[in-house]
Design a protein around this motif. Sequence first.
Motif, PDB file in Angstrom:
ATOM      1  N   PRO A 284      44.225 -18.821  31.134  1.00 45.40           N
ATOM      2  CA  PRO A 284      43.253 -19.096  32.078  1.00 45.40           C
ATOM      3  C   PRO A 284      41.893 -18.575  31.615  1.00 45.40           C
ATOM      4  O   PRO A 284      41.668 -17.598  31.103  1.00 45.40           O
ATOM      5  CB  PRO A 284      43.971 -18.141  33.281  1.00 45.40           C
ATOM      6  CG  PRO A 284      44.495 -17.004  32.392  1.00 45.40           C
ATOM      7  CD  PRO A 284      44.929 -17.465  30.935  1.00 45.40           C
ATOM      8  N   LEU A 285      41.088 -19.408  31.569  1.00 46.03           N
ATOM      9  CA  LEU A 285      39.730 -19.150  31.202  1.00 46.03           C
ATOM     10  C   LEU A 285      38.764 -19.109  31.963  1.00 46.03           C
ATOM     11  O   LEU A 285      37.832 -18.149  31.771  1.00 46.03           O
ATOM     12  CB  LEU A 285      39.402 -20.291  30.271  1.00 46.03           C
ATOM     13  CG  LEU A 285      40.126 -20.581  28.791  1.00 46.03           C
ATOM     14  CD1 LEU A 285      39.560 -21.684  28.143  1.00 46.03           C
ATOM     15  CD2 LEU A 285      39.728 -19.240  27.969  1.00 46.03           C
ATOM     16  N   ARG A 286      38.719 -19.485  33.131  1.00 46.77           N
ATOM     17  CA  ARG A 286      37.683 -19.403  33.994  1.00 46.77           C
ATOM     18  C   ARG A 286      37.225 -17.957  34.403  1.00 46.77           C
ATOM     19  O   ARG A 286      36.322 -17.812  34.403  1.00 46.77           O
ATOM     20  CB  ARG A 286      37.846 -20.309  35.252  1.00 46.77           C
ATOM     21  CG  ARG A 286      36.674 -21.215  35.624  1.00 46.77           C
ATOM     22  CD  ARG A 286      36.706 -21.831  36.932  1.00 46.77           C
ATOM     23  NE  ARG A 286      36.324 -20.752  38.017  1.00 46.77           N
ATOM     24  CZ  ARG A 286      36.105 -20.828  39.032  1.00 46.77           C
ATOM     25  NH1 ARG A 286      36.520 -21.988  39.797  1.00 46.77           N
ATOM     26  NH2 ARG A 286      35.309 -19.873  40.013  1.00 46.77           N
ATOM     27  N   TYR A 287      38.344 -17.312  34.814  1.00 45.13           N
ATOM     28  CA  TYR A 287      38.294 -15.969  35.145  1.00 45.13           C
ATOM     29  C   TYR A 287      37.466 -15.076  34.108  1.00 45.13           C
ATOM     30  O   TYR A 287      36.771 -14.266  34.270  1.00 45.13           O
ATOM     31  CB  TYR A 287      39.272 -14.988  35.622  1.00 45.13           C
ATOM     32  CG  TYR A 287      40.155 -14.546  34.558  1.00 45.13           C
ATOM     33  CD1 TYR A 287      41.104 -15.606  33.805  1.00 45.13           C
ATOM     34  CD2 TYR A 287      39.977 -13.363  33.771  1.00 45.13           C
ATOM     35  CE1 TYR A 287      41.779 -14.941  32.860  1.00 45.13           C
ATOM     36  CE2 TYR A 287      40.773 -13.026  32.727  1.00 45.13           C
ATOM     37  CZ  TYR A 287      41.670 -13.678  32.342  1.00 45.13           C
ATOM     38  OH  TYR A 287      42.425 -13.254  31.397  1.00 45.13           O
ATOM     39  N   ARG A 288      37.548 -15.359  32.645  1.00 45.88           N
ATOM     40  CA  ARG A 288      37.190 -14.801  31.743  1.00 45.88           C
ATOM     41  C   ARG A 288      35.633 -15.142  31.762  1.00 45.88           C
ATOM     42  O   ARG A 288      34.936 -14.058  31.257  1.00 45.88           O
ATOM     43  CB  ARG A 288      37.822 -15.136  30.502  1.00 45.88           C
ATOM     44  CG  ARG A 288      38.551 -14.136  30.032  1.00 45.88           C
ATOM     45  CD  ARG A 288      38.816 -13.845  28.300  1.00 45.88           C
ATOM     46  NE  ARG A 288      39.689 -14.887  28.021  1.00 45.88           N
ATOM     47  CZ  ARG A 288      39.924 -15.266  26.518  1.00 45.88           C
ATOM     48  NH1 ARG A 288      39.367 -14.719  25.811  1.00 45.88           N
ATOM     49  NH2 ARG A 288      40.992 -16.169  26.401  1.00 45.88           N
ATOM     50  N   ALA A 289      35.189 -16.281  32.060  1.00 43.47           N
ATOM     51  CA  ALA A 289      33.955 -16.375  31.895  1.00 43.47           C
ATOM     52  C   ALA A 289      33.191 -15.607  33.363  1.00 43.47           C
ATOM     53  O   ALA A 289      32.305 -15.086  33.153  1.00 43.47           O
ATOM     54  CB  ALA A 289      33.650 -17.906  31.965  1.00 43.47           C
ATOM     55  N   ALA A 290      33.860 -16.023  34.434  1.00 39.00           N
ATOM     56  CA  ALA A 290      33.269 -15.776  35.698  1.00 39.00           C
ATOM     57  C   ALA A 290      32.894 -14.390  35.927  1.00 39.00           C
ATOM     58  O   ALA A 290      32.035 -13.988  36.397  1.00 39.00           O
ATOM     59  CB  ALA A 290      33.900 -16.694  36.749  1.00 39.00           C
ATOM     60  N   LEU A 291      34.080 -13.521  35.802  1.00 36.68           N
ATOM     61  CA  LEU A 291      34.184 -12.448  36.276  1.00 36.68           C
ATOM     62  C   LEU A 291      32.781 -11.420  35.518  1.00 36.68           C
ATOM     63  O   LEU A 291      32.337 -10.751  36.249  1.00 36.68           O
ATOM     64  CB  LEU A 291      35.451 -11.621  36.133  1.00 36.68           C
ATOM     65  CG  LEU A 291      36.439 -12.176  37.194  1.00 36.68           C
ATOM     66  CD1 LEU A 291      37.856 -11.476  36.885  1.00 36.68           C
ATOM     67  CD2 LEU A 291      36.178 -11.455  38.660  1.00 36.68           C
ATOM     68  N   PRO A 292      32.815 -11.433  34.118  1.00 40.21           N
ATOM     69  CA  PRO A 292      31.677 -10.658  33.550  1.00 40.21           C
ATOM     70  C   PRO A 292      30.676 -11.025  34.262  1.00 40.21           C
ATOM     71  O   PRO A 292      29.587 -10.078  34.166  1.00 40.21           O
ATOM     72  CB  PRO A 292      32.139 -10.934  32.144  1.00 40.21           C
ATOM     73  CG  PRO A 292      33.229 -11.653  32.003  1.00 40.21           C
ATOM     74  CD  PRO A 292      33.628 -12.279  33.124  1.00 40.21           C
ATOM     75  N   LEU A 293      30.279 -12.375  34.362  1.00 37.22           N
ATOM     76  CA  LEU A 293      29.027 -12.812  34.972  1.00 37.22           C
ATOM     77  C   LEU A 293      28.661 -12.264  36.166  1.00 37.22           C
ATOM     78  O   LEU A 293      27.625 -11.680  36.483  1.00 37.22           O
ATOM     79  CB  LEU A 293      28.932 -14.260  34.858  1.00 37.22           C
ATOM     80  CG  LEU A 293      28.680 -14.975  33.684  1.00 37.22           C
ATOM     81  CD1 LEU A 293      28.340 -16.527  34.015  1.00 37.22           C
ATOM     82  CD2 LEU A 293      27.472 -14.354  33.158  1.00 37.22           C
ATOM     83  N   LEU A 294      29.804 -12.117  37.126  1.00 37.20           N
ATOM     84  CA  LEU A 294      29.556 -11.703  38.506  1.00 37.20           C
ATOM     85  C   LEU A 294      29.371 -10.201  38.302  1.00 37.20           C
ATOM     86  O   LEU A 294      28.129  -9.619  39.123  1.00 37.20           O
ATOM     87  CB  LEU A 294      30.751 -11.768  39.311  1.00 37.20           C
ATOM     88  CG  LEU A 294      31.022 -13.337  39.833  1.00 37.20           C
ATOM     89  CD1 LEU A 294      32.216 -13.347  40.467  1.00 37.20           C
ATOM     90  CD2 LEU A 294      29.848 -13.538  40.629  1.00 37.20           C
ATOM     91  N   ALA A 295      29.976  -9.443  37.485  1.00 37.99           N
ATOM     92  CA  ALA A 295      29.655  -8.069  37.176  1.00 37.99           C
ATOM     93  C   ALA A 295      28.030  -7.918  36.635  1.00 37.99           C
ATOM     94  O   ALA A 295      27.439  -7.161  37.271  1.00 37.99           O
ATOM     95  CB  ALA A 295      30.635  -7.484  36.141  1.00 37.99           C
ATOM     96  N   ALA A 296      27.908  -8.698  35.882  1.00 33.00           N
ATOM     97  CA  ALA A 296      26.283  -8.582  35.275  1.00 33.00           C
ATOM     98  C   ALA A 296      25.228  -9.074  36.285  1.00 33.00           C
ATOM     99  O   ALA A 296      24.318  -8.237  36.489  1.00 33.00           O
ATOM    100  CB  ALA A 296      26.382  -9.738  33.976  1.00 33.00           C
ATOM    101  N   TYR A 297      25.763  -9.862  37.131  1.00 38.87           N
ATOM    102  CA  TYR A 297      24.940 -10.278  38.285  1.00 38.87           C
ATOM    103  C   TYR A 297      24.442  -9.057  39.169  1.00 38.87           C
ATOM    104  O   TYR A 297      23.358  -8.847  39.962  1.00 38.87           O
ATOM    105  CB  TYR A 297      25.396 -11.531  38.891  1.00 38.87           C
ATOM    106  CG  TYR A 297      24.345 -12.226  39.724  1.00 38.87           C
ATOM    107  CD1 TYR A 297      24.793 -13.806  39.940  1.00 38.87           C
ATOM    108  CD2 TYR A 297      23.097 -12.133  39.850  1.00 38.87           C
ATOM    109  CE1 TYR A 297      23.588 -14.639  40.410  1.00 38.87           C
ATOM    110  CE2 TYR A 297      21.946 -12.732  40.512  1.00 38.87           C
ATOM    111  CZ  TYR A 297      22.456 -14.071  40.744  1.00 38.87           C
ATOM    112  OH  TYR A 297      21.443 -14.937  41.273  1.00 38.87           O
ATOM    113  N   ALA A 298      25.802  -8.437  39.563  1.00 44.15           N
ATOM    114  CA  ALA A 298      25.841  -7.224  40.303  1.00 44.15           C
ATOM    115  C   ALA A 298      24.887  -6.191  39.629  1.00 44.15           C
ATOM    116  O   ALA A 298      23.837  -5.605  40.438  1.00 44.15           O
ATOM    117  CB  ALA A 298      27.033  -6.653  40.590  1.00 44.15           C
ATOM    118  N   GLY A 299      24.946  -6.035  38.413  1.00 51.36           N
ATOM    119  CA  GLY A 299      24.235  -5.261  37.767  1.00 51.36           C
ATOM    120  C   GLY A 299      22.523  -5.447  37.753  1.00 51.36           C
ATOM    121  O   GLY A 299      21.734  -4.646  37.679  1.00 51.36           O
ATOM    122  N   ALA A 300      22.418  -6.936  37.733  1.00 50.56           N
ATOM    123  CA  ALA A 300      20.853  -7.205  37.526  1.00 50.56           C
ATOM    124  C   ALA A 300      20.208  -6.943  38.931  1.00 50.56           C
ATOM    125  O   ALA A 300      19.279  -6.414  39.007  1.00 50.56           O
ATOM    126  CB  ALA A 300      20.895  -8.777  37.407  1.00 50.56           C
TER     127      ALA A 300
END
Lengths: 502, 419
Positions: A284-300
């Motif tokens: 499963p790849l999508r979560y690997r892409a999406a979750l860190p991005l969301l986390a980073a977005y929260a960080g931003a």
Amino acid sequence: MASESSSAVLELNDADATDADAPSVMDAPSAADALGADDAHATTPLIMEHGYDIAVKVDAPMKQLSTLETFVTYRVRCVCARWPTPPHVRRRYNHFKLLHRRLAAAHPLVAAPPLPPLHSARQQLDRYSPAFVAVRCLALHAFLESVAKHPILTHSEDFRLFLTTPDDDLDKVFKSENSALNLWGLSTALYGGGEAKPANGARVKDPEFSAAAEYLQSLQSKLSGLCALSAKLYKGSVALSTELCGMRRVCDAWAVQAGGRCAAAVAGCGAGASAAAAPRARAPLRYRAALPLLAAYAGAHLDKIRSRDALHAAYVAGNNATDDVHNRLEQASEALRSELTDWIPKTRTEIRTLLLELADRQVAIHTQTLMGWEHALKLSTEDISEMFKTVSKSAVQNLSPTKCRNLTPETERDIDDIDMENYSNDSDIQDVSQLDMSNIQDDFKSDAAEKSVKSDLNSDNVKSDAKNDNSDVKSEVNGDRLDASDDSFLDPLKNFSEVDLS
Amino acid sequence: MSTEDSPIKLSRSPTKIETVEDFESQDTLLKHVDISIVESEKRANGTLHVRDHYTVYLIDLKVTDPDYKMVQSKISTIWRRYTEFEQIHDYLQVTYPHVVIPPLPEKRVLYAWRKSDTTDPEFVERRRAGLENFLLRVASHPRLCFDDQFINFLQQEHGWRETITDSGYLLQAENKLKSLSVSIRLKKPDAEIEGVKTYGKQLETNLGNFLYTRSKIIEKNYALCKLHANYGKLFSEWSVIEKEMGDGLQKAGHYFDSIADSIESVAEDEEQLADQLKEYLFYAAALQQLCANHEALQRALENAHDALNNRIAERNRAAAGKSGLMSRLFGTTDPDIVRDQSTRALDAKILADRDNIEKAKRDLEDFTRKTSVEIEYFQKQKDKDLHESLVGFITLQVKAAKKNLQAWTQIKECLQNMP
């Protein structure tokens, strides 16, 4: 329909909308382009979602070689109501990075959606591995999509340039205004240079944003934790799958050598193990892409809150030009407020979708595993062992067609009985199995399934029972009638045919 | 190895057992008494070193048949430790070479997938079950169950160790080991026995592989399920900070925890099934032992034949007068008296040799007859038992998969119900 609503949006918003392509319709791949290779990639139609007038997609990564280096480019497609767009352009990671930087510089009050991370030193080794490239592709897509859907950033000039400039000109256009000094100047101008250091001044915690800040922080940690856990779960799943394949190999080797019911059970085990192994293999790849991005977005967002807090602190602590600072503070607060109210619910929905995806995958895995093992159970249990307990070779020879006839009292089978005379003792097992093709489907549904595999005793049995069952079988072929009462006789043949197929 | 050589005479010779049906209809000890191992206890040899601790098991004997006179008392219990079990097992192996002796549970932990040793309470419990199984198998075997030493093992409180060592089985066992260590190459191996031997080896390999992969699978599966506990923790922590999603996350977290816990019972049950398979692993070894015994007897017969042939040749030479070394060196022939004497002596020896051959033949036939029934019975038993164990294994997998599926479906539901 999405198309209608977005065309309605079209009319309202843009007076000078040039319908280069009917935007809400498919992105026709027929546009012949120099990079013919792109046509080879499957093009899913790019349809704008309800309420938006732009849709973007990043896909089809391709390795490209230039004189100096090799790199991966991604195809960016865009369908927009506001400006004419070429059917697709190719961008590489650096371009995305530039875009991000310029967006951040141009809109300092708004948290720009984060980019997927650069390579770590270790990952440099496998930067062309398909999995990595696919993950990055998905991440870039998420990035671009969030820019497109962002109410402010979507109208940014840089964004438009990014999407519309043909590949060759892109470097010139993008690079020309891109001096580091310039960017730094822009951001500092807005936030004020020296005053942006709140370390000495009073730390003002605005209650409005502190709760949000805390929430974002924990959200960030949770998301990264979730991503890490899911990665571990996937790895563990793959390891388990490997071991299950090992068991299947062992069981197959054993089933060949063993005899009797034991072999049946073993073969069943093997089948179950392989069925359990299969569904875990896909990544499963999508979560690997999406979750860190969301986390980073929260960080931003968190960063923006902190900057605002710094500004606020400066405002409270400093005594100079209060008006200007106050204005800026208000601007920042306002921007943040709208951002957060917009972003948080959307993110929640996205998280929910991602989690559901994960759960779906797991449910699918376990369903398949369960089915596999249940089938294995059926394969290995037999409930009419009594029949074959003491069959010996002499008993087989004692069987004669006349005896068989006694078992089939029905008159319509007389014709079949004549055929049975021709059914010699050494009839090929293959014949039997062919006749039984029609029974295959019933195998899996019948409850009284039995499996006898590859033992001499059983082959003798089959030969003997072939005579018994011939009438049944032929009636099957002729009339597709299942004789429920003689179900027990049919079973050994069914399963023997399974042997031939497997 | 005829019955006269065995240290203990069989208390009652079983009636002729020709076929498997006879076998099954024979009288066994188990039809009159109930045997079980009820508990285990740790004991120490006085010192407190860990090494000097050992575990004893309580054998409980209940006479169910009121008229049964063979056993001393109605109910008796006795404590025995693993080494004593080993003694009775080795004794039976030596005394009944034509029988497939039921094996003991493992001495050391085999196919371990988590750190454990023989003092683990879980391992002790499994060993208790294995020893009980051993006793039941011996007691249900018509040839073994009435052996005096075995009955003493079950009842004799004191001095059993002395009794059994007095029987001299140890010496026999050593002798046997020495004779078997020379690899036996028969001139004309029995096809059936060879077949059985090959089968035994195959079974051993297959079972070994199966047990190995199973242990790997349960190891990975266990780790995977424990990972879910982390999920549970994450979700519960997360549910605290969320408002609308909180409930859903909390419930999902509970289900994750349940997944993590469910693997424990699955692992336990699987371990029991693995023990059953291990029993047959050792059984396969016992089967090969049986074949080796048969080969030893065959070898004895062949040796006897060879001895006879040599003797005849020698006698002929003696009759021709060329028995001595002198004749070989100088070609002289012996004087008549010497010739006659040696010939007569050799004739006597030839007679003895022929007797030997006859005896060896009889032994071999006797052995083969008894063994074939044994082997057939064993095959039948093994087929049934292995099938049962494997079906049990599959059923367990089905159960585990169902549990997992249920948990994940619930999780999905919780997530879907989130706003």
